[in-house]
Write an enzyme that holds these catalytic residues in place. Structure first.
Site, PDB file in Angstrom:
ATOM      1  N   SER A 592       5.504  21.148  -8.044  1.00  0.00           N
ATOM      2  CA  SER A 592       5.337  20.653  -9.409  1.00  0.00           C
ATOM      3  C   SER A 592       6.652  20.035  -9.889  1.00  0.00           C
ATOM      4  O   SER A 592       7.132  19.070  -9.300  1.00  0.00           O
ATOM      5  CB  SER A 592       4.850  21.778 -10.320  1.00  0.00           C
ATOM      6  OG  SER A 592       4.395  21.260 -11.549  1.00  0.00           O
ATOM      7  N   ASP A 667      -6.285  17.918  -8.763  1.00  0.00           N
ATOM      8  CA  ASP A 667      -5.225  18.398  -9.660  1.00  0.00           C
ATOM      9  C   ASP A 667      -5.391  17.737 -11.028  1.00  0.00           C
ATOM     10  O   ASP A 667      -5.072  16.565 -11.209  1.00  0.00           O
ATOM     11  CB  ASP A 667      -3.863  18.070  -9.051  1.00  0.00           C
ATOM     12  CG  ASP A 667      -2.708  18.772  -9.754  1.00  0.00           C
ATOM     13  OD1 ASP A 667      -2.867  19.134 -10.932  1.00  0.00           O
ATOM     14  OD2 ASP A 667      -1.659  18.952  -9.112  1.00  0.00           O
ATOM     15  N   HIS A 699      -3.972  22.167  -9.086  1.00  0.00           N
ATOM     16  CA  HIS A 699      -2.498  22.195  -9.036  1.00  0.00           C
ATOM     17  C   HIS A 699      -1.983  23.376  -8.212  1.00  0.00           C
ATOM     18  O   HIS A 699      -0.882  23.314  -7.673  1.00  0.00           O
ATOM     19  CB  HIS A 699      -1.945  22.252 -10.460  1.00  0.00           C
ATOM     20  CG  HIS A 699      -0.489  21.935 -10.563  1.00  0.00           C
ATOM     21  ND1 HIS A 699       0.056  20.762 -10.084  1.00  0.00           N
ATOM     22  CD2 HIS A 699       0.550  22.642 -11.091  1.00  0.00           C
ATOM     23  CE1 HIS A 699       1.364  20.758 -10.318  1.00  0.00           C
ATOM     24  NE2 HIS A 699       1.687  21.881 -10.923  1.00  0.00           N
TER      25      HIS A 699
END
Length: 742
Positions: A592, A667, A699
């Site tokens: 991320s 995601d 995600h």
């Protein structure tokens, strides 16, 4: 790779008689290192008992069990799904205020990170009756304070059900997917302000305040869902990227007695704003609402009289960077309130009267309050968690409302987190450290002294003693004029006369922390696995991370990815100067924000890092959502250079090392668009790279065999690009003693 394979097999065989090595299957398939925990802990009103959600493997049923704080013995089973014909299991529960009813959640389906649709039943603890709230899947069912009604959301509208008559009133009628949402947050509020239920009952159950989201002008984002059918489908939802239109939000109050809804008007003109929190005060006619501007550096706390439809601004905070929204606002009986703020440079607790006049600053010092637990009115005492004992540790404290008689209640160095009884006479402390798995103990709120142990993970500790593990060494490293927290894991058979490849891990997002004295995550076991394979693993929390004051955290404002990347590169250079680290074999990885960072570090630090893994990375902040991105960057229209100068997509020409790019196609948070656009930029720059896209994974990239597959891929990539030399050296030594066939 043939040499590496035989070497690993040989070493595993030799060591198995003495001690075991950690495998990827242990971590992500077999659950070997899973910890015991207390689920859905709730303190009962009497302050002497608590409830826990338990699962019985034999009967495959769930139950709410009541325990006595003093004896820790089970008093009774309040309800078990084994006794309920209509519910084979339930996954969560919520008590009414008088605890005579409980909402049982079943068949919940996740929507996004926090939200879910489900079927919800009401169980009566007095007569054992069970009733379904509605046949339809709904969201966020919530008891009125008097327990006579329940409010919930369905298909973007708000409803109230009378539990005595069974009559359902539809409060709003204009709800429509991707247009109007009543009482439930839109995607970006849910993700970035971390709440779903955007409605609240007042104290006497006569009114409901709710936020309405008009997202018609918010641009849509769509994702292909591949599934198992011949044709894929699409998930289409409203997602405001940085600089794009947000939902128009408005605040409303529904009066159950008159069946009328009024719009709330505050005495200030706002243009493009958020309402991140609403909460009724102890006065049933007075609602508090927090309004924050789009830049999120001016936050106003309003007191709204729902009877007269008037408003008073009682608190206005401003910051040169941004203001964090919290859930710490607490109203006392006289409607004075507790508030937390960073206004003196560190996060601390303040007491204001009901008009917003400061009574006193309760906590002070060059350290951060990290959790506010509550206020005991009988003893005039506040309970909180802080980093007073070092920024990598957490302790629980008590302090009087006037800021005196501070008392450290927890004794063990590591991470302590408290769950207090309803009357604040006891607290259940969850303690862990880098060497101690989670322990649950009952403690006195007066002294903090241990009363009894509730649950530990001694079995896990004993099991781990059979494995080769290395200690996590905490230290600081001086980088760019700052002492940064760091941990390092070395191979168990570490020899300072040898050199080892280095893998760095970081996240580095604003206010985050990865260097903490707490028990292992799954990644930590992976690092132990890599240490067994001959790697050194290190993590450095650079500028922009949390719990060292506002200036340290907010230095990255308007330039995400500049100072954080500089710190990681400089730290790697210093570590590469250590005699036992091979500076020619250093890599970095992250997920991320960490994927954004690891991409930048490889591109900008191409003379330092040999390889990088980026999982679900942001490749340009122009692709990410409005609330998060603009909090730290303002809009791209105002700060184009801040967005572009530090985004990986604009530095692909610098790639020299080996790069693995990973993303989930489903995601909804950091869209696959980030990876696709980064891949295209790399291709057009004629840069070779490896990549993997996990179909329909969000995600978190999990489900079934997914995590095991992902970590096998990453481990293989690390071996290929950092580990060949060390593996071949070790194989040569082993082959002197053992003839390796093949």
């Amino acid at each position: 790779m043939k040499y590496t394979l035989y070497f690993c097999l040989f070493v595993s065989t030799i060591l198995s008689a003495q001690t075991s090595t950690i495998s990827l299957e242990d971590i992500w398939k077999d659950g070997t290192f899973r910890t015991e925990r207390l689920d859905a802990l709730h303190s009962m009103n009497n302050g002497q008992e608590y409830s826990v959600l338990n699962f019985d493997r034999a009967s495959r049923s769930t139950s709410i069990d009541i325990y006595d704080y003093k004896t820790l013995e089970k008093v009774k089973t309040l309800v078990s799904s084994a006794d309920l014909e209509a519910i084979p299991y339930f996954t969560n529960y919520t008590f009414s205020e008088d605890e005579q009813q409980v909402i049982l959640a079943t068949k919940e389906e996740a929507i996004y990170r926090h939200s879910a649709l489900g079927n919800y039943y009401i169980y009566n603890t007095k007569d054992g009756s069970l009733s379904l709230i509605t046949e339809d899947k709904i969201q966020e069912p919530t008891f009125s304070p008097d327990g006579k009604k329940v409010a919930y959301a369905k298909e973007n509208n708000l409803y109230v059900k009378d539990l005595t008559t069974g009559v359902v009133v539809q409060v709003t009628v204009d709800g429509e997917k991707n247009k109007i949402i009543n009482g439930i947050t839109d995607w970006v509020y849910e993700e970035e302000f971390a709440f779903v239920r955007a409605f609240d009952w007042n104290a006497d159950s006569s009114k409901i305040a709710f936020i309405r989201f008009d997202e018609e002008n918010v641009p849509e984002f769509s994702m292909d869902v591949y599934g198992t059918e011949l044709y894929q489908t699409q998930q289409v939802f409203k997602y405001p990227k940085a600089g794009e239109a947000n939902s128009d939000v408005s605040l409303h109050v529904y009066d159950l007695n008159s069946n009328a809804t009024n719009s709330v008007r505050v005495n200030k003109a706002y243009n493009d704003f958020y309402i991140p929190r609403i909460k009724w005060t102890n006065n049933p006619d007075v609602l508090s609402a927090q309004y924050i501007n789009r830049h999120q550096n001016e936050l106003d706390l309003w007191m709204i009289n729902a009877k007269s439809n008037t408003s008073d601004l009682v608190l206005a905070e401003k910051d040169k960077a941004y203001i964090d929204v919290t859930d710490n606002l607490t109203f006392l009986k006289d409607n004075s309130f507790i508030w937390t703020s960073e206004k003196d440079g560190y996060n601390h607790i303040y007491h204001y009267d009901k008009k917003g006049k400061l009574i006193n600053q309760i906590t002070k010092g060059n350290w951060e309050v990290t959790n506010y637990y509550g206020y005991d009115e009988n003893k005039n005492t506040i309970f909180y968690q802080s980093v007073e004992n070092g920024s990598i540790n957490r302790d629980v404290y008590s302090i009087k409302l006037n800021g005196r008689n501070k008392n450290r209640l927890t004794k063990s160095e590591g991470t302590n987190n408290a769950s207090f009884s309803a009357d604040f006479s006891f607290f259940i402390n969850t303690f862990s450290s880098a060497t101690t798995p989670p322990e649950y103990t009952l403690n006195s709120s007066e002294s903090g002294n241990l009363i009894k142990s509730i649950k530990d993970n001694d079995k896990l500790s004993q099991s781990l003693s059979e494995y080769i593990t290395s200690s996590k060494e905490f230290s600081t490293i001086s980088v760019n004029g700052n002492d940064l927290n760091m941990w390092m894991i070395k191979p168990a058979n570490f020899d300072a006369s040898k050199t080892y490849p280095l893998l760095m891990y970081q996240y580095s997002g604003p206010g985050s922390q990865q260097v903490a004295n707490r028990w292992n995550s799954a990644n930590d076991y992976w690092y132990q696995h890599l240490a067994q394979e001959g790697y050194i693993i290190a993590c450095v929390d650079g500028r922009g991370t949390g719990f060292k004051g506002a200036d340290f955290k907010k230095v990255t404002q308007n330039e995400l990815g500049k100072y954080e990347v500089e710190d990681q590169i400089a730290a790697a250079k210093q570590l590469g100067e250590l005699p036992y680290i091979d500076a020619s074999r250093m890599g970095i990885w992250g997920w991320s924000f960490g994927g954004f960072m690891s991409s930048n570090c490889l591109f900008k630090g191409n003379d330092v890092f040999k390889m990088s893994i980026a999982v679900a990375p942001v490749s340009s902040w122009r692709f990410y959502d409005s609330i998060y991105t603009e909090r730290y960057m303002t809009t791209p229209q105002e700060n184009a250079s801040g967005y572009d100068d530090n985004s990986p997509i604009n530095h692909v020409d610098k790639l020299k090392g080996d790069f693995l790019l990973v993303h989930g196609s489903g995601d909804d948070n950091v869209h696959l668009q980030n990876t696709m656009r980064l891949a295209e930029a790399l291709i057009q720059a004629d840069k070779q790279f490896d990549w993997a896209v996990y179909p329909d994974k969000n995600h978190g990239i999990y489900g079934g065999n997914t995590r095991l597959h992902l970590y096998k891929k990453m481990t293989h990539f690390i071996h290929e690009n950092l580990g060949d030399k060390i593996q071949k050296e070790e194989v040569t030594e082993v082959s002197k003693k053992v003839k390796i066939k093949g």
